[in-house]
Design an enzyme around this catalytic site. Structure first.
Site, PDB file in Angstrom:
ATOM      1  N   HIS A   1       5.583  72.345 -23.747  1.00 27.66           N
ATOM      2  CA  HIS A   1       5.199  71.199 -22.917  1.00 27.66           C
ATOM      3  C   HIS A   1       4.102  71.609 -21.949  1.00 27.66           C
ATOM      4  O   HIS A   1       3.963  72.785 -21.595  1.00 27.66           O
ATOM      5  CB  HIS A   1       6.399  70.625 -22.160  1.00 27.66           C
ATOM      6  CG  HIS A   1       6.856  71.453 -20.994  1.00 27.66           C
ATOM      7  ND1 HIS A   1       6.324  71.317 -19.729  1.00 27.66           N
ATOM      8  CD2 HIS A   1       7.801  72.423 -20.898  1.00 27.66           C
ATOM      9  CE1 HIS A   1       6.926  72.161 -18.915  1.00 27.66           C
ATOM     10  NE2 HIS A   1       7.818  72.848 -19.595  1.00 27.66           N
ATOM     11  N   CYS A   2       3.295  70.631 -21.549  1.00 27.77           N
ATOM     12  CA  CYS A   2       2.286  70.849 -20.513  1.00 27.77           C
ATOM     13  C   CYS A   2       2.709  70.039 -19.297  1.00 27.77           C
ATOM     14  O   CYS A   2       3.892  69.815 -19.063  1.00 27.77           O
ATOM     15  CB  CYS A   2       0.896  70.467 -21.019  1.00 27.77           C
ATOM     16  SG  CYS A   2       0.737  68.724 -21.477  1.00 27.77           S
ATOM     17  N   MET A   3       1.760  69.580 -18.500  1.00 26.34           N
ATOM     18  CA  MET A   3       2.105  68.864 -17.281  1.00 26.34           C
ATOM     19  C   MET A   3       2.779  67.523 -17.550  1.00 26.34           C
ATOM     20  O   MET A   3       3.657  67.094 -16.809  1.00 26.34           O
ATOM     21  CB  MET A   3       0.844  68.620 -16.452  1.00 26.34           C
ATOM     22  CG  MET A   3       0.384  69.838 -15.684  1.00 26.34           C
ATOM     23  SD  MET A   3       1.617  70.381 -14.502  1.00 26.34           S
ATOM     24  CE  MET A   3       1.746  68.921 -13.486  1.00 26.34           C
ATOM     25  N   THR A   4       2.377  66.843 -18.620  1.00 21.78           N
ATOM     26  CA  THR A   4       2.875  65.482 -18.846  1.00 21.78           C
ATOM     27  C   THR A   4       3.436  65.258 -20.244  1.00 21.78           C
ATOM     28  O   THR A   4       4.069  64.235 -20.475  1.00 21.78           O
ATOM     29  CB  THR A   4       1.737  64.458 -18.630  1.00 21.78           C
ATOM     30  OG1 THR A   4       0.662  64.749 -19.559  1.00 21.78           O
ATOM     31  CG2 THR A   4       1.212  64.515 -17.208  1.00 21.78           C
ATOM     32  N   ARG A   5       3.235  66.189 -21.181  1.00 24.20           N
ATOM     33  CA  ARG A   5       3.535  65.905 -22.580  1.00 24.20           C
ATOM     34  C   ARG A   5       4.485  66.926 -23.190  1.00 24.20           C
ATOM     35  O   ARG A   5       4.378  68.122 -22.937  1.00 24.20           O
ATOM     36  CB  ARG A   5       2.251  65.887 -23.415  1.00 24.20           C
ATOM     37  CG  ARG A   5       1.161  64.997 -22.867  1.00 24.20           C
ATOM     38  CD  ARG A   5      -0.078  65.096 -23.720  1.00 24.20           C
ATOM     39  NE  ARG A   5      -1.226  64.474 -23.078  1.00 24.20           N
ATOM     40  CZ  ARG A   5      -2.448  64.427 -23.606  1.00 24.20           C
ATOM     41  NH1 ARG A   5      -2.665  64.977 -24.782  1.00 24.20           N
ATOM     42  NH2 ARG A   5      -3.439  63.856 -22.955  1.00 24.20           N
TER      43      ARG A   5
END
Length: 518
Positions: free
Chosen positions: A28-32
């Site tokens: 995962h990244c910041m939003t996804r």
């Protein structure tokens, strides 16, 4: 209760992406939530988009489910746990993709399907060696974003306490906490670079650590004085890339019996020497040039520079070239404490929000599209633009262009104040929209900085709305879209005879009104 909610979200997503056996990797990244899938055809895109917690989906090198900041970091471990539990037990049978329901009007589902097709075509065009390399560079910096955000907010809080003269005994502690990560960011960049390009991560970090070591000030590099931190993240990136190549060369030629001793030693020694006697100076010059150019661009170009940056950012995103900006942002933060570019680029999201609101009011009879906009707008205000871009503006065509016009106007507004000497920026990368407010910092004080950024957002909203409302649809496109789902779908034969839409003029009728994206 919160854990149960996030586990329920993970449990709802899992069968819609083909079940645990269809997943080969989870990140995962910041939003996804980013998933690597074995069989893309097993994914039920529309069912995923319909989940309340899902803000949108994006298909790139991985299948990405937009959950939003905060939520994604809580859903991901629950999702990973469910996958492991399901694999340990009897694997569940993947659900078959749901068949789309027939409908008379052009609905949000039609636009979503068209948006997915556009994304797929753009993905194929973006799979060039240069753009794939940029994506790998972005992968180095994305894991650092949470620390940049946390330290940036603490730095802003510390500045506020300093200006107010409150709790002076705590101010030095907050300064140490906020600055500690940035003082060692080169080490983290080196570690992630080696990991991304197939080397040993700790060796990449070890070589990059040379850059920030205070003792480099005692080294005479061909008559040039070195300073700790010289070259910054660009130097760390170059040093770690060199270390990866040296390590791979050693793995090929060093006998296995000596590999554990010789390979790490030669990797650190050769890469370290080249870094000290070459890369630090070259990267330092490049970093200085980037900072000088960015500040000159806005102080001299002002409104015009902001207009270009704000207007072209979304097309850059579509082309995959925006990833080249990530190391530039990080370099500016390292040098000046903030990046002057991000608040201007954030205006592109404001234009999208304004355009989506205009579409909402111009199409009062298209219930499904209005529902999509209502669900995506909160995320849009917080700077998460994918649901609006791929679900609304891009499939419609003209609203994407008018949204870019709104972004250009907002960028011009912020750029004008830079030209007037009110320079400010973001102390971290990642957030946008309203979420960027806590990260803003500048020379003119918090009040002025926040007011200018808010003014830019407002300009972006208003211009994006007006441009889309008056020029966002052709007559035929308006007639095809502004229908309820119970009305029969217009055909290419009868659409040219449709009376002009009520309200503002929408421009000349297109030659082929059966195409949505005129």
């Amino acid at each position: 209760m919160s854990t149960d909610k996030h586990r329920a979200t993970a449990a709802a997503i899992l069968p819609l992406v083909g079940g645990p056996d269809n997943i080969s990797s989870i990140a995962h990244c910041m939003t996804r939530l980013r998933l690597t899938l074995r069989d893309r055809s097993l994914v039920q895109d529309e069912a995923l988009r319909a989940l309340p917690a899902v803000l949108g989906v994006v298909e790139d090198a991985t299948y990405q489910i937009v959950l939003g900041p905060g939520a994604v970091a809580r859903v991901t471990p629950e999702f990973e746990a469910l996958v492991e539990e399901a694999r340990a037990a009897t694997p569940a049978t993947p659900a078959a993709p749901a068949a789309p329901a027939a409908s008379g009007a052009i609905t949000a589902d039609d636009l979503a399907a068209q948006g997915a097709a556009l994304k797929q075509a753009q993905k194929a065009r973006n799979a060039t060696p240069f753009k794939l390399f940029l994506r790998r560079i972005a992968n180095i910096f994305v894991p650092l974003i949470p620390a940049l955000i946390g330290c940036g907010i603490i730095a802003g809080l510390n500045g506020l306490l300093t200006n107010l003269g409150w709790v002076p005994s705590v101010v030095p502690a907050l300064a140490a906490i906020s600055a500690g990560f940035m003082s060692l960011i080169a080490v983290f960049v080196g570690h992630n670079t080696a990991k991304e390009f197939g080397g040993t991560p700790v060796l990449g970090g070890a070589v990059a650590a040379v850059i920030v070591f205070p003792g480099v000030a005692k080294i005479d590099a061909f008559g040039l004085e070195l300073k700790p931190g010289q070259g910054g993240v660009l130097g760390a990136l170059a040093a770690a890339l060199l270390a990866v190549h040296v390590e791979k060369w050693c793995r090929r030629w060093v006998p296995e019996a000596l590999d554990v001793l010789v390979t790490p030693t030669l990797t650190v020694l050769i890469s370290g020497l080249v870094t000290l006697f070459g890369l630090m100076f070259l990267a330092g010059e490049a970093s200085t040039a980037i900072g000088t150019f960015a500040n000159w661009l806005l102080s001299s170009g002002g409104a015009f520079a902001g207009l270009v940056l704000g207007g072209l950012f979304l097309p850059l995103v579509m082309l995959g070239l925006h990833q080249a900006l990530i190391p530039i942002h990080t370099t500016l933060i390292e040098q000046d404490g903030y990046t002057v570019l991000l608040p201007i680029l954030a205006m592109a999201g404001a234009g999208q929000v304004g355009a989506a609101i205009a579409v909402y009011y111009r199409l009062p009879h298209n219930g499904s599209l209005r529902a999509t906009i209502r669900s995506a707008l909160p995320a849009g205000f917080l700077g998460i633009g994918e649901p609006l871009i791929y679900g609304v503006s891009l499939p419609l065509g003209r609203p994407f262009v008018t949204a870019c016009i709104g972004g250009a106007a907002g960028g011009a507004f912020v750029g004008l104040f830079h030209q007037l000497g009110v320079a400010f920026g973001s102390t971290a990368i990642g957030p946008s929209g309203w979420a960027l407010f806590p990260l803003l910092d500048g020379r003119a004080g918090a009040g002025t900085t926040l007011a200018i950024y808010a003014g830019g957002l407002l300009v972006g909203y208003l211009v994006g709305f007006a441009a889309t409302y008056f020029f966002g649809f052709s007559r035929a496109q308006y007639a095809a879209l502004n229908r309820s789902e119970d009305e029969p779908r217009a055909t290419p034969a009868d659409r040219p005879g449709t009376p002009p839409a009520p309200g503002p003029a929408a421009g000349p009728e297109p030659a082929d009104p059966s195409v949505l994206t005129h």
